[in-house]
Design a protein around this motif. Structure first.
Motif, PDB file in Angstrom:
ATOM      1  N   LEU A  72       0.880  -1.161   0.000  1.00 15.11           N
ATOM      2  CA  LEU A  72       0.000   0.000   0.000  1.00 15.11           C
ATOM      3  C   LEU A  72       0.918   1.211   0.000  1.00 15.11           C
ATOM      4  CD1 LEU A  72      -3.130   1.074   1.057  1.00 15.11           C
ATOM      5  CD2 LEU A  72      -1.523   1.957   2.721  1.00 15.11           C
ATOM      6  N   ILE A  73       0.722   2.101  -0.964  1.00 17.12           N
ATOM      7  CA  ILE A  73       1.554   3.292  -1.094  1.00 17.12           C
ATOM      8  C   ILE A  73       0.665   4.523  -1.030  1.00 17.12           C
ATOM      9  CG2 ILE A  73       3.179   4.542  -2.558  1.00 17.12           C
ATOM     10  CD1 ILE A  73       3.704   1.926  -4.037  1.00 17.12           C
ATOM     11  N   SER A  74       1.116   5.535  -0.282  1.00 16.43           N
ATOM     12  CA  SER A  74       0.422   6.825  -0.296  1.00 16.43           C
ATOM     13  C   SER A  74       1.443   7.922  -0.559  1.00 16.43           C
ATOM     14  CB  SER A  74      -0.314   7.079   1.027  1.00 16.43           C
ATOM     15  OG  SER A  74       0.596   7.191   2.089  1.00 16.43           O
ATOM     16  N   HIS A  75       0.999   8.954  -1.278  1.00 18.00           N
ATOM     17  CA  HIS A  75       1.850  10.095  -1.618  1.00 18.00           C
ATOM     18  C   HIS A  75       1.170  11.379  -1.148  1.00 18.00           C
ATOM     19  CE1 HIS A  75       4.403   7.634  -4.178  1.00 18.00           C
ATOM     20  NE2 HIS A  75       3.296   7.082  -4.658  1.00 18.00           N
ATOM     21  N   THR A  76       1.924  12.211  -0.462  1.00 19.63           N
ATOM     22  CA  THR A  76       1.363  13.455   0.066  1.00 19.63           C
ATOM     23  C   THR A  76       0.985  14.425  -1.052  1.00 19.63           C
ATOM     24  OG1 THR A  76       2.632  13.242   2.086  1.00 19.63           O
ATOM     25  CG2 THR A  76       1.792  15.422   1.581  1.00 19.63           C
ATOM     26  N   GLN A  77       1.893  14.667  -1.984  1.00 19.87           N
ATOM     27  CA  GLN A  77       1.654  15.683  -3.010  1.00 19.87           C
ATOM     28  C   GLN A  77       0.442  15.375  -3.884  1.00 19.87           C
ATOM     29  OE1 GLN A  77       2.723  18.333  -2.513  1.00 19.87           O
ATOM     30  NE2 GLN A  77       4.915  18.561  -2.395  1.00 19.87           N
ATOM     31  N   SER A  78       0.347  14.140  -4.359  1.00 22.72           N
ATOM     32  CA  SER A  78      -0.755  13.786  -5.252  1.00 22.72           C
ATOM     33  C   SER A  78      -1.982  13.298  -4.498  1.00 22.72           C
ATOM     34  CB  SER A  78      -0.312  12.703  -6.229  1.00 22.72           C
ATOM     35  OG  SER A  78      -0.029  11.505  -5.531  1.00 22.72           O
ATOM     36  N   ALA A  79      -1.827  12.999  -3.214  1.00 24.36           N
ATOM     37  CA  ALA A  79      -2.891  12.425  -2.372  1.00 24.36           C
ATOM     38  C   ALA A  79      -3.341  11.067  -2.900  1.00 24.36           C
ATOM     39  CB  ALA A  79      -4.072  13.369  -2.244  1.00 24.36           C
ATOM     40  N   ARG A  80      -2.497  10.442  -3.684  1.00 22.60           N
ATOM     41  CA  ARG A  80      -2.828   9.153  -4.284  1.00 22.60           C
ATOM     42  C   ARG A  80      -2.549   8.016  -3.308  1.00 22.60           C
ATOM     43  NH1 ARG A  80      -0.319   6.502  -9.787  1.00 22.60           N
ATOM     44  NH2 ARG A  80      -1.799   4.809  -9.877  1.00 22.60           N
ATOM     45  N   VAL A  81      -3.455   7.053  -3.279  1.00 25.45           N
ATOM     46  CA  VAL A  81      -3.312   5.859  -2.451  1.00 25.45           C
ATOM     47  C   VAL A  81      -3.613   4.662  -3.338  1.00 25.45           C
ATOM     48  CG1 VAL A  81      -4.159   4.607  -0.449  1.00 25.45           C
ATOM     49  CG2 VAL A  81      -4.110   7.093  -0.414  1.00 25.45           C
ATOM     50  N   ARG A  82      -2.727   3.669  -3.309  1.00 30.94           N
ATOM     51  CA  ARG A  82      -2.983   2.484  -4.117  1.00 30.94           C
ATOM     52  C   ARG A  82      -2.301   1.269  -3.522  1.00 30.94           C
ATOM     53  NH1 ARG A  82       0.757   1.772  -9.063  1.00 30.94           N
ATOM     54  NH2 ARG A  82       2.694   2.704  -8.357  1.00 30.94           N
ATOM     55  N   VAL A  83      -2.783   0.107  -3.932  1.00 31.85           N
ATOM     56  CA  VAL A  83      -2.179  -1.169  -3.558  1.00 31.85           C
ATOM     57  C   VAL A  83      -1.639  -1.778  -4.841  1.00 31.85           C
ATOM     58  CG1 VAL A  83      -2.556  -3.460  -2.582  1.00 31.85           C
ATOM     59  CG2 VAL A  83      -3.769  -1.497  -1.635  1.00 31.85           C
ATOM     60  N   CYS A  84      -0.402  -2.280  -4.772  1.00 32.39           N
ATOM     61  CA  CYS A  84       0.224  -2.821  -5.970  1.00 32.39           C
ATOM     62  C   CYS A  84       1.126  -4.000  -5.627  1.00 32.39           C
ATOM     63  CB  CYS A  84       1.012  -1.728  -6.690  1.00 32.39           C
ATOM     64  SG  CYS A  84       2.198  -0.879  -5.639  1.00 32.39           S
ATOM     65  N   SER A  85       1.541  -4.744  -6.672  1.00 30.90           N
ATOM     66  CA  SER A  85       2.463  -5.868  -6.521  1.00 30.90           C
ATOM     67  C   SER A  85       3.883  -5.332  -6.464  1.00 30.90           C
ATOM     68  CB  SER A  85       2.348  -6.824  -7.709  1.00 30.90           C
ATOM     69  OG  SER A  85       1.102  -7.453  -7.721  1.00 30.90           O
ATOM     70  N   ASP A  86       4.597  -5.665  -5.413  1.00 37.18           N
ATOM     71  CA  ASP A  86       5.973  -5.203  -5.220  1.00 37.18           C
ATOM     72  C   ASP A  86       6.916  -6.327  -5.596  1.00 37.18           C
ATOM     73  OD1 ASP A  86       8.058  -3.543  -4.473  1.00 37.18           O
ATOM     74  OD2 ASP A  86       7.981  -4.178  -2.379  1.00 37.18           O
ATOM     75  N   SER A  87       7.210  -6.430  -6.886  1.00 34.63           N
ATOM     76  CA  SER A  87       7.980  -7.563  -7.401  1.00 34.63           C
ATOM     77  C   SER A  87       9.242  -7.094  -8.098  1.00 34.63           C
ATOM     78  CB  SER A  87       7.116  -8.356  -8.387  1.00 34.63           C
ATOM     79  OG  SER A  87       7.873  -9.347  -9.030  1.00 34.63           O
ATOM     80  N   ASP A  88      10.347  -7.773  -7.808  1.00 30.78           N
ATOM     81  CA  ASP A  88      11.617  -7.456  -8.474  1.00 30.78           C
ATOM     82  C   ASP A  88      11.663  -8.007  -9.895  1.00 30.78           C
ATOM     83  OD1 ASP A  88      12.568  -6.198  -6.203  1.00 30.78           O
ATOM     84  OD2 ASP A  88      13.447  -8.039  -5.402  1.00 30.78           O
ATOM     85  N   ASN A  89      10.905  -9.061 -10.160  1.00 27.68           N
ATOM     86  CA  ASN A  89      10.947  -9.677 -11.488  1.00 27.68           C
ATOM     87  C   ASN A  89       9.676  -9.427 -12.291  1.00 27.68           C
ATOM     88  OD1 ASN A  89       9.358 -11.255  -9.914  1.00 27.68           O
ATOM     89  ND2 ASN A  89      10.447 -13.171 -10.275  1.00 27.68           N
ATOM     90  N   ASN A  90       8.994  -8.317 -11.995  1.00 35.57           N
ATOM     91  CA  ASN A  90       7.823  -7.861 -12.757  1.00 35.57           C
ATOM     92  C   ASN A  90       6.693  -8.879 -12.822  1.00 35.57           C
ATOM     93  OD1 ASN A  90       8.949  -5.355 -13.232  1.00 35.57           O
ATOM     94  ND2 ASN A  90       9.963  -6.037 -15.102  1.00 35.57           N
ATOM     95  N   GLU A  91       6.437  -9.551 -11.708  1.00 33.40           N
ATOM     96  CA  GLU A  91       5.297 -10.464 -11.633  1.00 33.40           C
ATOM     97  C   GLU A  91       4.134  -9.764 -10.951  1.00 33.40           C
ATOM     98  OE1 GLU A  91       5.606 -14.716 -10.660  1.00 33.40           O
ATOM     99  OE2 GLU A  91       7.737 -14.280 -10.352  1.00 33.40           O
ATOM    100  N   ILE A  92       2.938 -10.081 -11.402  1.00 26.72           N
ATOM    101  CA  ILE A  92       1.725  -9.525 -10.805  1.00 26.72           C
ATOM    102  C   ILE A  92       1.179 -10.553  -9.819  1.00 26.72           C
ATOM    103  CG2 ILE A  92      -0.649  -8.848 -11.275  1.00 26.72           C
ATOM    104  CD1 ILE A  92       0.333  -7.788 -13.969  1.00 26.72           C
TER     105      ILE A  92
END
Length: 173
Positions: free
Chosen positions: A144-164
């Protein structure tokens, strides 16, 4: 005439059942693991969105406190409290996520002071992330990532080999 099963018929039946169970057990574990990951992703995303909207609605700064014994936890001994006070454990609690239902998942917090703050004007969350993955599958992280400037919040796959994983897009997209 005696009716019933012979010992040989019972043994064959038990062997067949044992084989079926040994085949189905890993599949069942994978399904429950996937369900926990998706549910935790939804709950984390939901509490951050609630924090954003409540901060704007109330016109006051809010905090989501991640309360755990260390920087990560795999035993479910953590919780997140959305409150109206900067100090953990005080103020009015608006929402709680309890880690007990997420045992067997490792949760790592990447927010300063283990808290997410939401500003009172736009509801922008502080920048940071929360990573989580099954104990046995450290390579299948969601974040889960949040950014102050954009106010964007999202959940994503954190993969080193680009797997979903679990149906979530890659974080670097």
């Amino acid at each position: 005439m005696n009716r019933g099963f012979t010992l040989l018929e019972l043994l064959i039946t038990l062997v067949v059942l044992a084989l079926l169970l040994s085949w189905a057990a890993p599949s069942y574990q994978s399904v429950t693991e996937s369900s926990k990951m998706k549910r935790l992703a939804a709950e984390l995303h939901g509490i951050v969105l609630l924090g954003k909207s409540q901060a704007v609605l109330r016109r006051e700064r809010l905090w989501a406190h991640v309360i755990m014994p260390g920087v990560s936890s795999a035993d479910g001994q953590w919780k997140i409290e959305l409150t109206d006070n900067e100090t953990p454990g005080s103020g009015d609690v608006l929402q709680i996520i309890d880690g007990v239902g997420f045992r067997e998942l490792v949760v790592e917090v990447g927010y300063a002071s283990n808290q997410i703050s939401f500003d009172d004007v736009h509801g922008r969350p502080s920048s940071g992330n929360i990573k989580f993955h099954p104990i046995a599958r450290a390579d299948q992280k969601l974040k889960l990532i949040s950014h102050t400037q954009s106010a964007r919040v999202r959940v994503c796959s954190d993969s080193d080999n680009n797997e979903i994983f679990y149906g979530f897009a890659l974080c670097n997209e």
